[in-house]
Design an enzyme around this catalytic site. Structure first.
Site, short mmCIF file in Angstrom:
data_model
loop_
_atom_site.label_atom_id
_atom_site.label_comp_id
_atom_site.label_asym_id
_atom_site.label_seq_id
_atom_site.Cartn_x
_atom_site.Cartn_y
_atom_site.Cartn_z
N CYS A 2 22.56 -71.63 -103.36
CA CYS A 2 22.19 -70.46 -102.59
C CYS A 2 23.39 -69.54 -102.44
CB CYS A 2 21.68 -70.87 -101.21
SG CYS A 2 20.39 -72.15 -101.26
N ARG A 49 18.21 -68.08 -100.47
CA ARG A 49 17.85 -69.42 -100.91
C ARG A 49 17.36 -69.48 -102.35
NH1 ARG A 49 13.08 -73.66 -99.05
NH2 ARG A 49 14.04 -75.48 -100.03
N LEU A 50 17.89 -70.44 -103.10
CA LEU A 50 17.34 -70.87 -104.39
C LEU A 50 16.78 -72.26 -104.15
CD1 LEU A 50 17.00 -70.42 -107.48
CD2 LEU A 50 19.20 -71.58 -107.77
N GLY A 370 28.94 -80.10 -118.96
CA GLY A 370 30.03 -81.05 -119.21
C GLY A 370 31.37 -80.67 -118.64
#
Length: 604
Positions: A2, A49-50, A370
């Site tokens: 978020c 918000r996500l 990674g």
């Protein structure tokens, strides 16, 4: 994942919601699913918000625990289920299935010590109404950002710099950061940013703001611990432990209520991430929901899409490949510089940007990556210097004879790397030579103390790795990763940076990390179980290299832009008509564009 923001007015003026909204609107890309605000007189908190875990409205923020605490949180607590069970045993009940509620309950139960129990990535602020404090924290390695600005009238913080600029229009350049970026080619050696007086809370640190006195205290809560019992393990036991800890890290990072994918190049780091993730997901018959994403290159010498395809065919997982063209690069050129807020290392950033754009397009909200593998597994060829300084003559002869396999460089190149990175005076000499483009006033202003500190740490590999993780290498990479991923509302998760796994890898005997002519030997031995030698024992290290000559060919326009920069006019000896070093050329050009976009000025 978020975006968070907050203001404290020290003159006790009340915060207005429209002021907070101005801040959160500047990072709507970080949280397109919901927004919220909390105001308590001179304190204001904002959130975008996500939704990743518990995507219901009940988990929206700011999040409240009765009338005691208010939380705004950016990130993910991966071990929230285990912590939740422990809290239930201590009388807590929960109304959501989110990690947000677990975080706030953890603070209520353990206080500031709660962060030591978290396995995850975070930056958050908790208003504790009983103590009248704002408790802020950033995760151990600084995966999630926390910027702040403080003067006699206010304290302002946010997940990005742009929201702070909405409150305080900073247009003065931090000269030291600019010079270190240009000449030393590192911009995150300290807490400072390119914007004067806007700073970062370091990873592994907490900040406690006392609302009664308007004073704040910053302290460290974590350091990497060397575990001697791990260092004493045999090679085979070390390989087993490496595999076990990495599988645990991946399992935790697969916890999500939305679609998950993974970045994939032709290299072994991302190939191992995808291999373990596909193994775990296959056990629960969910591998069909998983997609690996590769950014190909128009320059076939650095294109890894064929090797990546070999990995996905072998593992039987979905694969998406994009190959950006020059026009796509040009179309987003200034947009990316603006989104990153500060000058960055090179055009490779755009390769990562295209990866995140494709991830978003595929509807994937969580992406494994990674990042961190090179720092914990001695993956860079500069570790040659540390290895040679830490071993005897005969071990070094053997090491140099295999250096072509270790790092794909010649013996002569290996010796050059040794003298450059392990001797401060040699390193400073070459850096000052690069700095000859500067007026003497500015060349002499460069602080080389961090370079000296880093060079000294080559005497002990463990200390060198800690330095690279905490302040001189990884923070810069994590900053770029966050900016790129959040620009497209993607939560990037980094299994190599699970703190338990990091401590394991740094404690394992260094002879097992570089062995039999191969770097990252532990990883390769485990990767053998999944992929052919063409991947597992591939010497080439490309990463996110961009086709620079195709995307950004030399031109008069580049030099015109550089020479028109007021900042560069002030610090450089003369105008530029040719720059042999294309990396330096990029940094000069990036400064010029950034100066224009943010109206930056140098304080003379």
């Amino acid at each position: 994942m978020c975006g968070i923001a907050g203001i404290i007015y020290k003159n006790k003026n009340s915060v207005e919601e429209r002021t907070l909204k101005k801040m959160t609107d500047k990072m709507s890309h970080r949280g397109p699913d919901a927004e919220g605000f909390f105001i308590n007189q001179n304190l204001g908190l904002g959130h975008r918000r996500l939704s990743i875990i518990d995507i219901s409205e009940s988990a929206n923020q700011p999040f409240f625990l009765e009338d005691r605490h208010v939380l705004v949180f950016n990130g993910a607590i991966y071990n929230y289920l285990e912590i939740k069970e422990e809290l239930k045993q201590n009388g807590y009940s929960f109304k959501t299935t989110s990690d947000t509620e677990v975080l706030l309950a953890s603070y209520d139960f353990w206080g500031e010590e709660c962060v030591k129990r978290f396995n995850g990535m975070w930056s958050f602020a908790i208003f504790d109404s009983k103590k009248n404090i704002l408790f802020c924290s950033r995760d151990r390695f600084g995966v999630k950002p926390f910027y702040y600005y403080s003067d006699k009238d206010k304290f302002v913080f946010a997940s990005e710099i742009k929201p702070i600029l909405e409150i305080e229009k900073v247009e003065k350049v931090n000269l030291q950061v600019l010079l270190e970026y240009l000449i030393v080619n590192i911009s995150d050696q300290t807490n400072d940013t390119f914007f004067q007086n806007i700073v970062k809370l370091s990873g592994a640190h907490n900040l406690v703001y006392d609302l009664s006195t308007d004073e704040y205290n910053i302290y460290r809560y974590y350091d990497i611990h060397f575990k001697s019992e791990i260092n004493k393990l045999s090679l085979e036991k070390s390989i087993e432990l490496f595999e076990k800890e990495f599988e645990t890290s991946i399992k935790l990072r697969l916890r999500s209520d939305v679609k998950i994918g993974s970045a994939l190049s032709g290299g072994i780091d991302s190939s191992y991430v995808v291999s373990i993730a596909s193994k775990i997901l296959s056990e629960s018959n969910e591998v069909d929901k998983f997609t690996a994403i590769t950014v190909g290159s128009v320059d076939k010498k650095i294109d890894e899409s064929e090797l990546a395809s070999l990995t996905t065919r072998t593992l039987g997982i979905k694969h998406d490949i994009i190959t950006p063209k020059q026009d796509e690069f040009k179309d987003t050129f200034e947009e990316v510089i603006f989104k990153h807020e500060e000058p960055f290392g090179g055009i490779a950033i755009y390769m990562q940007k295209f990866l995140m754009k494709e991830t978003h397009k595929l509807g994937i909200k969580v992406l494994l990556d990674g990042q961190g593998a090179d720092e914990i597994l001695l993956g860079y060829n500069r570790y040659t210097a540390a290895y040679l300084r830490n071993h005897d003559f005969f071990s070094n002869i053997k090491f140099l004879s295999n250096i072509k396999n270790h790092y794909n460089i010649s013996i002569f190149e290996g010796i050059k790397v040794y003298y450059y990175f392990s001797n401060f005076f040699v390193r400073k000499f070459w850096l000052r030579k690069r700095g000859k483009i500067l007026k003497n006033k500015y060349l002499n202003a460069i602080d080389f103390s961090n370079t000296k500190k880093l060079t000294k740490s080559y005497k002990k590999i463990f200390e060198l790795q800690k330095n690279e993780i905490f302040w001189c290498q990884l923070p810069e990479l994590l900053k770029w990763e966050d900016k790129n991923s959040m620009s497209y509302s993607v939560e990037s998760r980094l299994p190599y940076l699970d703190y338990n796994f990091v401590e394991t890898c740094l404690s394992i005997n260094n002879h097992y990390k570089i062995r039999k002519g191969w770097s990252k030997y532990l990883l390769r031995r485990n990767l053998e179980k999944f992929l052919p030698d063409e991947i597992t024992y591939n010497k080439q290290k490309i990463g996110f290299n961009a086709p620079v000559d195709s995307w950004w060919p030399r031109s008069e326009k580049i030099y015109e832009t550089i020479n028109n920069s007021k900042i560069i006019q002030e610090i450089s000896k003369k105008k530029f008509n040719f720059i042999a070093d294309r990396d330096l050329e990029w940094r000069l050009y990036n400064i010029a564009i950034w100066e224009k976009l943010y109206n930056m000025k140098l304080e003379k």
